[in-house]
Design a protein around this motif. Structure first.
Motif, mmCIF file in Angstrom:
data_model
loop_
_atom_site.group_PDB
_atom_site.id
_atom_site.type_symbol
_atom_site.label_atom_id
_atom_site.label_comp_id
_atom_site.label_asym_id
_atom_site.label_seq_id
_atom_site.Cartn_x
_atom_site.Cartn_y
_atom_site.Cartn_z
ATOM 1 N N ILE A 41 1.091 -0.851 -0.113
ATOM 2 C CA ILE A 41 0.318 -0.316 -0.228
ATOM 3 C C ILE A 41 0.437 1.578 -0.288
ATOM 4 O O ILE A 41 0.703 1.893 -1.132
ATOM 5 C CB ILE A 41 -1.166 0.182 1.917
ATOM 6 N N VAL A 42 1.791 1.469 0.823
ATOM 7 C CA VAL A 42 2.907 2.522 0.909
ATOM 8 C C VAL A 42 3.414 2.551 -0.398
ATOM 9 O O VAL A 42 3.310 3.606 -1.279
ATOM 10 C CB VAL A 42 4.113 2.134 2.169
ATOM 11 N N LEU A 43 4.006 1.521 -1.642
ATOM 12 C CA LEU A 43 4.376 1.884 -2.097
ATOM 13 C C LEU A 43 3.236 2.607 -3.659
ATOM 14 O O LEU A 43 3.476 3.389 -4.586
ATOM 15 C CB LEU A 43 5.368 0.480 -3.255
ATOM 16 N N ALA A 44 1.817 2.076 -3.080
ATOM 17 C CA ALA A 44 1.275 2.295 -4.067
ATOM 18 C C ALA A 44 0.842 3.453 -3.964
ATOM 19 O O ALA A 44 0.743 4.564 -4.985
ATOM 20 C CB ALA A 44 -0.124 1.247 -4.258
ATOM 21 N N VAL A 45 0.848 3.807 -2.849
ATOM 22 C CA VAL A 45 0.133 5.462 -2.635
ATOM 23 C C VAL A 45 1.372 6.311 -3.043
ATOM 24 O O VAL A 45 1.387 8.102 -2.997
ATOM 25 C CB VAL A 45 -0.450 5.165 -1.178
ATOM 26 N N ALA A 76 11.078 13.330 -0.253
ATOM 27 C CA ALA A 76 10.771 13.191 1.140
ATOM 28 C C ALA A 76 9.493 13.499 2.144
ATOM 29 O O ALA A 76 8.599 12.672 2.287
ATOM 30 C CB ALA A 76 11.770 14.073 1.933
ATOM 31 N N PHE A 77 8.796 14.226 1.852
ATOM 32 C CA PHE A 77 7.649 14.648 2.605
ATOM 33 C C PHE A 77 6.177 14.090 2.076
ATOM 34 O O PHE A 77 5.356 13.076 2.980
ATOM 35 C CB PHE A 77 6.936 16.589 1.923
ATOM 36 N N LEU A 78 6.513 13.531 0.340
ATOM 37 C CA LEU A 78 5.771 12.799 -0.492
ATOM 38 C C LEU A 78 5.485 11.483 -0.038
ATOM 39 O O LEU A 78 4.105 10.167 0.760
ATOM 40 C CB LEU A 78 5.751 13.024 -1.392
ATOM 41 N N TRP A 79 7.114 10.596 0.542
ATOM 42 C CA TRP A 79 6.973 9.760 1.069
ATOM 43 C C TRP A 79 6.625 9.693 2.793
ATOM 44 O O TRP A 79 5.979 8.377 3.302
ATOM 45 C CB TRP A 79 8.497 9.436 0.988
ATOM 46 N N ILE A 80 7.267 10.805 3.519
ATOM 47 C CA ILE A 80 6.598 10.350 4.438
ATOM 48 C C ILE A 80 4.896 9.890 4.973
ATOM 49 O O ILE A 80 4.708 9.483 5.873
ATOM 50 C CB ILE A 80 6.997 11.856 5.592
ATOM 51 N N LEU A 81 4.045 10.712 3.599
ATOM 52 C CA LEU A 81 3.212 11.542 3.630
ATOM 53 C C LEU A 81 2.526 9.620 2.948
ATOM 54 O O LEU A 81 1.402 9.857 3.959
ATOM 55 C CB LEU A 81 2.391 11.965 2.827
ATOM 56 N N SER A 82 3.253 9.043 2.640
ATOM 57 C CA SER A 82 2.686 7.530 2.375
ATOM 58 C C SER A 82 2.944 7.088 3.180
ATOM 59 O O SER A 82 1.927 6.034 3.446
ATOM 60 C CB SER A 82 3.749 7.431 1.449
ATOM 61 N N LEU A 83 3.656 6.419 4.376
ATOM 62 C CA LEU A 83 3.997 5.896 5.482
ATOM 63 C C LEU A 83 2.860 6.094 6.382
ATOM 64 O O LEU A 83 1.958 5.474 7.023
ATOM 65 C CB LEU A 83 5.174 6.341 5.771
ATOM 66 N N ILE A 84 2.450 7.069 6.823
ATOM 67 C CA ILE A 84 1.063 7.454 7.083
ATOM 68 C C ILE A 84 -0.366 8.125 6.424
ATOM 69 O O ILE A 84 -0.774 6.748 7.102
ATOM 70 C CB ILE A 84 1.447 9.706 7.377
ATOM 71 N N LEU A 85 -0.282 7.212 5.445
ATOM 72 C CA LEU A 85 -1.603 6.944 5.058
ATOM 73 C C LEU A 85 -1.877 5.792 4.973
ATOM 74 O O LEU A 85 -3.010 5.316 4.004
ATOM 75 C CB LEU A 85 -2.310 8.117 3.719
ATOM 76 N N SER A 86 -0.803 4.949 4.813
ATOM 77 C CA SER A 86 -1.008 3.518 4.539
ATOM 78 C C SER A 86 -0.809 2.215 5.515
ATOM 79 O O SER A 86 -1.249 1.533 6.011
ATOM 80 C CB SER A 86 0.086 2.868 3.782
ATOM 81 N N THR A 87 -1.631 3.905 6.690
ATOM 82 C CA THR A 87 -1.180 2.221 8.426
ATOM 83 C C THR A 87 -2.741 1.975 8.445
ATOM 84 O O THR A 87 -2.638 0.335 9.081
ATOM 85 C CB THR A 87 -0.922 3.595 9.774
ATOM 86 N N PRO A 88 -3.512 2.487 7.640
ATOM 87 C CA PRO A 88 -5.083 1.690 8.447
ATOM 88 C C PRO A 88 -5.161 -0.065 7.829
ATOM 89 O O PRO A 88 -5.588 -0.736 8.611
ATOM 90 C CB PRO A 88 -5.850 2.486 7.515
ATOM 91 N N VAL A 89 -4.360 -0.068 6.748
ATOM 92 C CA VAL A 89 -4.100 -1.481 6.423
ATOM 93 C C VAL A 89 -3.824 -2.361 7.302
ATOM 94 O O VAL A 89 -3.553 -3.580 7.490
ATOM 95 C CB VAL A 89 -3.291 -1.624 5.115
#
Length: 298
Positions: free
Chosen positions: A145-149, A186-199
């Protein structure tokens, strides 16, 4: 029923016939006869299904071969192509531009997906159960999910950067710099890590099986209302919101290109027809004279 309880030989013969045919109703029949706790019988019936017969092998490869070919080609092309992009951007200084930084970040996300996620999906084709443990069940699903986001956000950031650079080319020289592009990535990768946590709360390491205890890495069926909500959430994060932003960005780019082409067409028309150019010059001269207060026009 306990193992010592008498079982009609005709029933045993019927169950063995169903087991040899790998019948899908065998387990329902065992439950109906209350023979689930008869371990010896269950193991014997389980071993009667000809899993390794030639017909089963042919059927297996007919089902697996198309997916195996697609995954293998995707893996090879994805690794080679994305690796070349990363080497080109970070290996040559003249290739380091704000757009190429977003492109390299996108390539890294795709490269990680090819190296980590595709082999796992390939292994699933040959395994009925999940054998990588609890941690990998959570981590690999989360990483997918992180990589897709991350890919969706990088594409979105690249579209916004291109839109600004095309519409405001002079300002873009000081705004769309390599340093700011690196910070944005860098900000987009951090945001991806946060947005993917529900899984992490949806995917579970589930124990299944009666004769043989195995594990599945699957969604939590007990939270029947959470999984559809998670699917909608992922759809919005990966497709809907980035799609809307990219559509607006590239729509503005298209409008800007259309305006530039229209202006170039008008300029070309003046060069082709000198009378238009002369009339335009005369009109501009008259306007200048009026502004200066020429006596001829008082």
């Amino acid at each position: 029923m306990k193992e010592s309880t008498f079982i009609d030989p005709l029933v045993i013969q019927d169950l063995e016939t169903m087991a040899r045919n790998c019948s899908g109703v065998l387990f329902d029949r065992i439950i109906e006869l209350n023979l689930v706790n008869n371990t010896d019988l269950m193991i014997r019936l389980y071993g009667l299904c000809p899993q390794n017969s030639s017909n089963q092998t042919i059927s297996f490869w007919e089902e697996v071969a198309p997916a195996l070919i697609v995954y293998t080609l995707t893996f090879l092309l994805g690794v080679v192509g994305n690796l070349l992009i990363v080497v080109a951007v970070f290996g040559y200084k003249r290739m380091k531009s704000s757009t190429n930084i977003f492109l390299a970040s996108l390539a890294i996300a795709d490269l990680l997906f090819c190296l980590i996620c595709i082999p796992v999906k390939l292994a699933k084709l040959f395994s009925f159960s999940w054998t990588l443990g609890y941690f990998n069940c959570k981590f690999i699903t989360y990483l997918e999910i992180v990589l897709a986001v991350s890919s969706a956000l990088n594409l979105t950031g690249m579209s916004m950067e291109r839109c600004y650079a095309i519409r405001y080319p002079l300002k873009a020289r000081s705004v769309c710099t390599n340093n700011r592009a690196q910070k944005s990535v860098a900000f987009l990768w951090i945001l991806s890590l946060i947005l993917s946590t529900p899984v992490l709360f949806i995917q579970v390491h589930k124990k299944v099986g009666l004769v043989e205890i195995v594990y599945w890495c699957t969604r939590d069926e007990e939270q029947s209302f959470m999984w559809p909500l998670h699917e909608i959430y992922v759809f919005c994060v990966i497709l809907l919101i980035p799609g809307v932003i990219m559509s607006v960005s590239y729509g503005l780019v298209a409008l800007e290109m259309w305006r530039c082409l229209k202006e170039r067409k008008n300029l070309s028309a003046h060069f082709v027809d000198p009378s238009l150019s002369n009339n335009r010059q005369e009109n501009e001269t008259q306007i200048l004279r009026r502004n200066r207060g020429d006596k001829k026009f008082r």
